[in-house]
Design a protein around this motif. Structure first.
Motif, PDB file in Angstrom:
ATOM      1  N   ILE A   1       0.826  -1.202   0.000  1.00  0.00           N
ATOM      2  CA  ILE A   1       0.000   0.000   0.000  1.00  0.00           C
ATOM      3  C   ILE A   1       0.864   1.257   0.000  1.00  0.00           C
ATOM      4  O   ILE A   1       1.878   1.334   0.693  1.00  0.00           O
TER       5      ILE A   1
ATOM      6  N   TYR B   1      -1.918   6.439   1.521  1.00  0.00           N
ATOM      7  CA  TYR B   1      -3.279   5.913   1.405  1.00  0.00           C
ATOM      8  C   TYR B   1      -3.573   4.788   2.390  1.00  0.00           C
ATOM      9  O   TYR B   1      -4.531   4.048   2.217  1.00  0.00           O
ATOM     10  N   GLN B   2      -2.766   4.658   3.432  1.00  0.00           N
ATOM     11  CA  GLN B   2      -2.958   3.550   4.369  1.00  0.00           C
ATOM     12  C   GLN B   2      -4.334   3.604   5.030  1.00  0.00           C
ATOM     13  O   GLN B   2      -5.038   2.586   5.082  1.00  0.00           O
TER      14      GLN B   2
ATOM     15  N   GLU C   1      -7.089   5.104   3.952  1.00  0.00           N
ATOM     16  CA  GLU C   1      -8.106   4.848   2.932  1.00  0.00           C
ATOM     17  C   GLU C   1      -8.180   3.362   2.593  1.00  0.00           C
ATOM     18  O   GLU C   1      -9.265   2.809   2.415  1.00  0.00           O
ATOM     19  N   PHE C   2      -7.009   2.720   2.526  1.00  0.00           N
ATOM     20  CA  PHE C   2      -6.991   1.291   2.235  1.00  0.00           C
ATOM     21  C   PHE C   2      -7.674   0.506   3.348  1.00  0.00           C
ATOM     22  O   PHE C   2      -8.451  -0.412   3.075  1.00  0.00           O
TER      23      PHE C   2
ATOM     24  N   TRP D   1     -11.279   0.905   3.005  1.00  0.00           N
ATOM     25  CA  TRP D   1     -11.680   0.105   1.848  1.00  0.00           C
ATOM     26  C   TRP D   1     -11.816  -1.356   2.251  1.00  0.00           C
ATOM     27  O   TRP D   1     -12.779  -2.022   1.876  1.00  0.00           O
TER      28      TRP D   1
ATOM     29  N   TYR E   1      -4.748   2.844  -4.234  1.00  0.00           N
ATOM     30  CA  TYR E   1      -4.109   2.696  -2.933  1.00  0.00           C
ATOM     31  C   TYR E   1      -2.852   1.830  -2.972  1.00  0.00           C
ATOM     32  O   TYR E   1      -2.041   1.881  -2.068  1.00  0.00           O
ATOM     33  N   THR E   2      -2.714   1.010  -4.006  1.00  0.00           N
ATOM     34  CA  THR E   2      -1.638   0.018  -4.015  1.00  0.00           C
ATOM     35  C   THR E   2      -0.467   0.441  -4.907  1.00  0.00           C
ATOM     36  O   THR E   2      -0.641   1.184  -5.867  1.00  0.00           O
TER      37      THR E   2
END
Length: 183
Positions: free
Chosen positions: A16, A20-21, A23-24, A27, A87-88
């Motif tokens: 990730i 964006y950790q 947000e992930f 998700w 995110y990745t």
């Protein structure tokens, strides 16, 4: 024993983007709540690995290949996978396992290494004949190969020898001599 569930597991490893950790993780919670509604879903577990790569390891389990396939083909999953791309860092690494095979890591079984000197001898037994054979074949069947500078000719020979060493020579030789390698 036909009544037993065949438990199918999907193991996903994601790297990730640091920014964006959160947000992930949000998700993940959303996709898991959707996943729980699917027929045959058994469980999910996720863990952030202690590594500098911000890597997450997730295991999904279903009661059959058919129910897993329904999830994999679903528009819900496709929507979430499309969203996850932002995110990745890379495409996720995915592996599929049936029954208890997930708990028996094939790589761990091969952690027993032969002694160093046996690995060296195995390498010599593979490399020496390959160098001789490839060199002779190049000189015999490639017109003008003998006129190349030594270093250039050697470079091409090394490419072929390295390729053959990786597969099929070393795996085959290791298999044939495993009785000696691990003795």
């Amino acid at each position: 024993m036909k009544n037993q569930r065949e438990i199918v597991s999907v193991v996903v490893s994601d790297k990730i983007r640091l920014q964006y950790q959160t947000e992930f993780e949000n998700w993940q919670e959303r996709i898991i709540s959707e996943l729980e509604q699917f027929e045959g879903f058994i469980s999910v577990s996720s863990k952030k690995l202690e590594s500098p790569h911000n890597e997450y390891f997730t295991v999904f389990q279903f009661d059959s290949n058919q129910n897993l396939q329904k999830w994999l083909d679903s528009s819900v999953l496709k929507k979430y996978l499309f969203e996850a791309k932002q995110y990745t860092l890379l495409e996720p690494k995915i592996s599929f396992h049936e029954g208890l095979e997930l708990f028996f890591n094939k790589k761990e079984a091969s952690l027993i290494q032969p002694p160093f000197y046996k690995k060296v001898l195995l390498g010599i037994m593979a490399v020496y004949p390959l160098i001789l054979i490839v060199g002779k074949l190049f000189h015999r069947f490639i017109p003008g190969f003998s006129q190349l500078p030594f270093e250039a000719g050697l470079f091409f020979e090394v490419i072929v020898v390295s390729t053959l060493m990786t597969y099929p020579v070393m795996p085959t030789l290791s298999k044939w001599l495993r009785f000696w390698l691990f003795k």
